[in-house]
Design a protein around this motif. Sequence first.
Motif, short mmCIF file in Angstrom:
data_model
loop_
_atom_site.label_atom_id
_atom_site.label_comp_id
_atom_site.label_asym_id
_atom_site.label_seq_id
_atom_site.Cartn_x
_atom_site.Cartn_y
_atom_site.Cartn_z
N ALA A 292 12.12 29.54 -12.80
CA ALA A 292 12.77 28.15 -12.99
C ALA A 292 12.79 27.15 -11.87
CB ALA A 292 13.98 28.49 -13.37
N THR A 293 13.08 27.64 -10.70
CA THR A 293 13.15 27.00 -9.34
C THR A 293 11.78 26.28 -9.10
OG1 THR A 293 15.11 28.16 -8.46
CG2 THR A 293 13.75 26.95 -7.03
N LYS A 294 10.75 27.10 -9.37
CA LYS A 294 9.42 26.59 -9.21
C LYS A 294 9.02 25.28 -9.83
CE LYS A 294 7.62 31.02 -7.60
NZ LYS A 294 6.76 32.19 -8.05
N ARG A 295 9.39 25.64 -11.25
CA ARG A 295 9.09 24.54 -12.40
C ARG A 295 9.90 23.06 -12.02
NH1 ARG A 295 5.06 26.47 -15.13
NH2 ARG A 295 4.82 28.51 -15.59
N ALA A 296 11.20 23.45 -11.71
CA ALA A 296 12.15 22.35 -11.24
C ALA A 296 11.66 21.66 -10.17
CB ALA A 296 13.43 22.80 -10.97
N LEU A 297 10.94 22.42 -9.14
CA LEU A 297 10.43 21.66 -8.17
C LEU A 297 9.32 20.57 -8.31
CD1 LEU A 297 10.82 24.39 -5.14
CD2 LEU A 297 11.74 22.11 -5.21
#
Length: 515
Positions: A292-297
């Motif tokens: 989820a953090t990667k996609r938010a970045l």
Amino acid sequence: MTEPLNPTGVIARLATLRPHADAVVDDHGRVDRAGLQTRVRRADGWLAELGIGTGARFGLQLGNRIDTVALLLAAWSRDATPVNINRRYRACEVAGLVRSHDLAALVTEQDRLEEFDEIVGDGRGLAGHAAAGVTVVAPIRDRPVPATRVEYALLTGGTTGAPRLVAWTLRDIVLAAMYPRSHPDVSPDPDVLVRRSASGGERTLVAAPMDHAFGQWVTLAVLLGGGTAVLADRRPLDPEHLLALAERERCDAMNVSGQAFAGRLVEALDGGAPAPARLRQLITGGAPTLDATKRALWQHMPELEIVEGIGSSETGTLGRATQHASCPGSLAPRFVPTSGTMVVEDDLSAAEPGRLGRLARVGPVSLGYLDDRPDNRFAVVDGRRMAVLDDAAGLEPDGTFLLHGRLDRVINTGGEKVHPDEVETVLARHPEVTDCVVVGVPDETFGQRVVAVVKPAGPTFDEETVRRFARSRLAGYKVPGRMVVVAGIPRLDSGKVDLAAARAIADRGREEQAP
């Protein structure tokens, strides 16, 4: 005869080729390549005045600063050995390291000298540059003499127990962990390294702390590649500062310690902080980064390349996984192995694709630990030195490998084995979960019970909904029987989960729910 592969010599040669190119930037100033050499000579003078020469070890308790780089390079030029010490360690902890590892001096910040009064000698110290947090090199009382000569030493972060000092040759640590990623292959010839790096390299913001392996290795790799290391030293982490610093210094890449740092960057970006215009690569390591953090970045920086690294103090860098916004489905990293990395069976033979084994490396690996504690991490196989880790991994048909968690974290519940990493990956995909860690707690019936410590995404958290989500994707015995909600997952400075603290939280939750 070719000169030895020593970072100090290579970086000095690169300075003669482009003396006015930026070398290192920190929160107090900047130096070009020629200026870095001046700082190295000054640091060499500090060490010489204290008699720190061939074979001597000293503690280096500084953060991401120009002086840290200069002292490392100066020490290696005079065959002395700097030992990284966590800046969070207090006097009693440092005193223990001094005794255990024969440290002849302590390099720290001037405002901490009084704290270390019982360790350093008669208040005599040599001051570094006149800026906030002046660097001081202070001699140790009753200076010990090291019994063993070590070229490069690294104090582990204590992920699997008490910190241990790992010994390397300088040649092998450069080949295993500090070689520039942009080069097509790894060569032990310093002439090759200088020639490839002569035209310059990337500007990389190093946010991972240099008192840990990951931050130190990335910084040296940037300099050996002819690039500029922009060192971020604010603690606690200030994500807005990191983003602004990357913009101001026109950074191409940023190095962070996994989810602990990457998640904070997302919070800052979501809060309106502008994304750095030139940033094209995020290098993460030390701990996993959630999908989820990667996609938010990628929502904020669609062109960003996320490079996850895996390695250890004993092996150096074992593999890298590169991902882009276009990657479909699960973002579990598929690591491309570095030279010598392999997956092995219990008998240390190479595992076939599809079989679960242990991650290992042959070739340039550490010489072992500088203590008398037993270990089974090192062996000689077919005449080559091998380091074997407690990380479970599976080799894929395409030659990449997937991680399946640490074998020493495996939970045995009623005879069934549960790999916490697998459960954490599933839980983290649920929108109500921002971060989590899975641990085993004692259980009278099953031996251990699976418990998740969870940081929720919002003010409310429906444990049963998340459990149903997990049950649809995992065998029943793997699903956490209980979830303990916390404001934040406890982490070490390196970004890794503080497992001891997480288990304590899970245990407290167990006691609170006991009848």
